[in-house]
Design an enzyme around this catalytic site. Structure first.
Site, PDB file in Angstrom:
ATOM      1  N   TYR A  25      23.719  15.467  -7.798  1.00  0.00           N
ATOM      2  CA  TYR A  25      23.913  14.954  -6.444  1.00  0.00           C
ATOM      3  C   TYR A  25      25.223  15.480  -5.864  1.00  0.00           C
ATOM      4  O   TYR A  25      25.267  16.013  -4.752  1.00  0.00           O
ATOM      5  CB  TYR A  25      23.913  13.421  -6.468  1.00  0.00           C
ATOM      6  CG  TYR A  25      24.335  12.773  -5.174  1.00  0.00           C
ATOM      7  CD1 TYR A  25      23.417  12.557  -4.155  1.00  0.00           C
ATOM      8  CD2 TYR A  25      25.656  12.362  -4.979  1.00  0.00           C
ATOM      9  CE1 TYR A  25      23.804  11.956  -2.970  1.00  0.00           C
ATOM     10  CE2 TYR A  25      26.048  11.763  -3.804  1.00  0.00           C
ATOM     11  CZ  TYR A  25      25.115  11.556  -2.793  1.00  0.00           C
ATOM     12  OH  TYR A  25      25.513  10.968  -1.615  1.00  0.00           O
ATOM     13  N   LYS A  29      25.933  18.167  -2.656  1.00  0.00           N
ATOM     14  CA  LYS A  29      26.782  17.846  -1.500  1.00  0.00           C
ATOM     15  C   LYS A  29      27.871  18.910  -1.318  1.00  0.00           C
ATOM     16  O   LYS A  29      28.147  19.347  -0.204  1.00  0.00           O
ATOM     17  CB  LYS A  29      27.405  16.459  -1.660  1.00  0.00           C
ATOM     18  CG  LYS A  29      26.408  15.337  -1.661  1.00  0.00           C
ATOM     19  CD  LYS A  29      25.680  15.241  -0.346  1.00  0.00           C
ATOM     20  CE  LYS A  29      24.766  14.047  -0.305  1.00  0.00           C
ATOM     21  NZ  LYS A  29      24.080  13.909   0.968  1.00  0.00           N
ATOM     22  N   VAL A  69      27.472  -0.155  -5.138  1.00  0.00           N
ATOM     23  CA  VAL A  69      27.458  -1.357  -5.968  1.00  0.00           C
ATOM     24  C   VAL A  69      27.330  -2.597  -5.088  1.00  0.00           C
ATOM     25  O   VAL A  69      26.717  -3.594  -5.486  1.00  0.00           O
ATOM     26  CB  VAL A  69      28.708  -1.411  -6.885  1.00  0.00           C
ATOM     27  CG1 VAL A  69      29.979  -1.641  -6.080  1.00  0.00           C
ATOM     28  CG2 VAL A  69      28.542  -2.461  -7.957  1.00  0.00           C
ATOM     29  N   ILE A  70      27.836  -2.542  -3.889  1.00  0.00           N
ATOM     30  CA  ILE A  70      27.727  -3.675  -2.959  1.00  0.00           C
ATOM     31  C   ILE A  70      26.259  -3.955  -2.662  1.00  0.00           C
ATOM     32  O   ILE A  70      25.812  -5.102  -2.685  1.00  0.00           O
ATOM     33  CB  ILE A  70      28.512  -3.392  -1.662  1.00  0.00           C
ATOM     34  CG1 ILE A  70      30.011  -3.296  -1.961  1.00  0.00           C
ATOM     35  CG2 ILE A  70      28.234  -4.458  -0.611  1.00  0.00           C
ATOM     36  CD1 ILE A  70      30.844  -2.796  -0.797  1.00  0.00           C
ATOM     37  N   ARG A 147      27.525   4.562 -16.530  1.00  0.00           N
ATOM     38  CA  ARG A 147      26.645   5.645 -16.102  1.00  0.00           C
ATOM     39  C   ARG A 147      27.314   6.986 -16.352  1.00  0.00           C
ATOM     40  O   ARG A 147      28.527   7.136 -16.178  1.00  0.00           O
ATOM     41  CB  ARG A 147      26.337   5.511 -14.607  1.00  0.00           C
ATOM     42  CG  ARG A 147      25.404   4.370 -14.310  1.00  0.00           C
ATOM     43  CD  ARG A 147      25.187   4.121 -12.845  1.00  0.00           C
ATOM     44  NE  ARG A 147      25.051   5.311 -12.028  1.00  0.00           N
ATOM     45  CZ  ARG A 147      24.529   5.320 -10.826  1.00  0.00           C
ATOM     46  NH1 ARG A 147      24.077   4.210 -10.289  1.00  0.00           N
ATOM     47  NH2 ARG A 147      24.450   6.431 -10.123  1.00  0.00           N
TER      48      ARG A 147
END
Length: 190
Positions: A25, A29, A69-70, A147
């Site tokens: 990912y 980007k 995470v929110i 992770r």
């Protein structure tokens, strides 16, 4: 995406640091930024890349590999599940409210000071740990293995962004997070 920085030996993260993408990912980007730079250099196409730092706010994504995470905590809280924390929860991120991100995009589009393939950080310049955010949501926690391919800490240096497009964040993290942690029992869980 701020993920292009990967793990760096120092903070804050500034655009002239070498990129160190830690996962596909992040690499994608970063490659997008390089394409923008090349299209300006070879074809004169005006480009500017904005590196967002953990965007959060209303209507944020709730599914996928790279949600904040929110968003994960909000979904879990609504479903009555424990908050899952990857690793020890002491990893930290710089969070940026969506309204500040939208304003940065508008300023970048209108600014005569950019368009030459620049990379600008769109981040508040603060760090907040996952445990801190879990405290704001409250409830049971479940710690799971960390992770792979994630930076330990991020914090933006937005000096160049302020200089070139006159942007700085307006929504304080505590205010933006408080709006999201006020979980309504009528809010859908999907």
């Amino acid at each position: 995406s701020s993920s292009a920085y990967g793990d760096q030996p120092e903070l804050p993260l500034h655009p002239d640091m070498p990129a160190n993408p830690l996962n596909p990912y992040a690499l994608q980007k970063y490659v997008g930024e390089k394409f923008c730079e090349q299209f300006f250099r070879f074809y004169g196409l005006e480009t500017v890349s904005l590196r967002y730092f953990n965007v959060y706010g209303p209507r944020m994504a709730t599914e996928g590999s790279y949600v904040t995470v929110i968003s994960i905590f909000k979904r879990q809280k609504l479903a009555g599940q424990p908050l899952t924390i990857a690793g020890d929860g002491e990893q930290s991120r710089d969070f940026t409210h969506i309204s500040d991100v939208v304003r940065a995009n508008m300023l970048a589009m209108e600014s005569p000071n950019v368009g030459h393939g620049e990379v600008l950080n769109v981040g508040a310049g603060e760090q907040h740990t996952v445990n801190e955010i879990a405290d704001a949501f409250g409830g049971e926690r479940q710690y799971i293995p960390a992770r792979k391919g994630e930076a330990r800490h991020t914090r933006a240096d937005n000096t160049l962004t302020r200089q070139l497009i006159d942007w700085q964040p307006r929504v304080a993290f505590v205010d933006g997070l408080n709006r999201l942690t006020e979980v309504s029992e009528h809010e859908p869980t999907a």
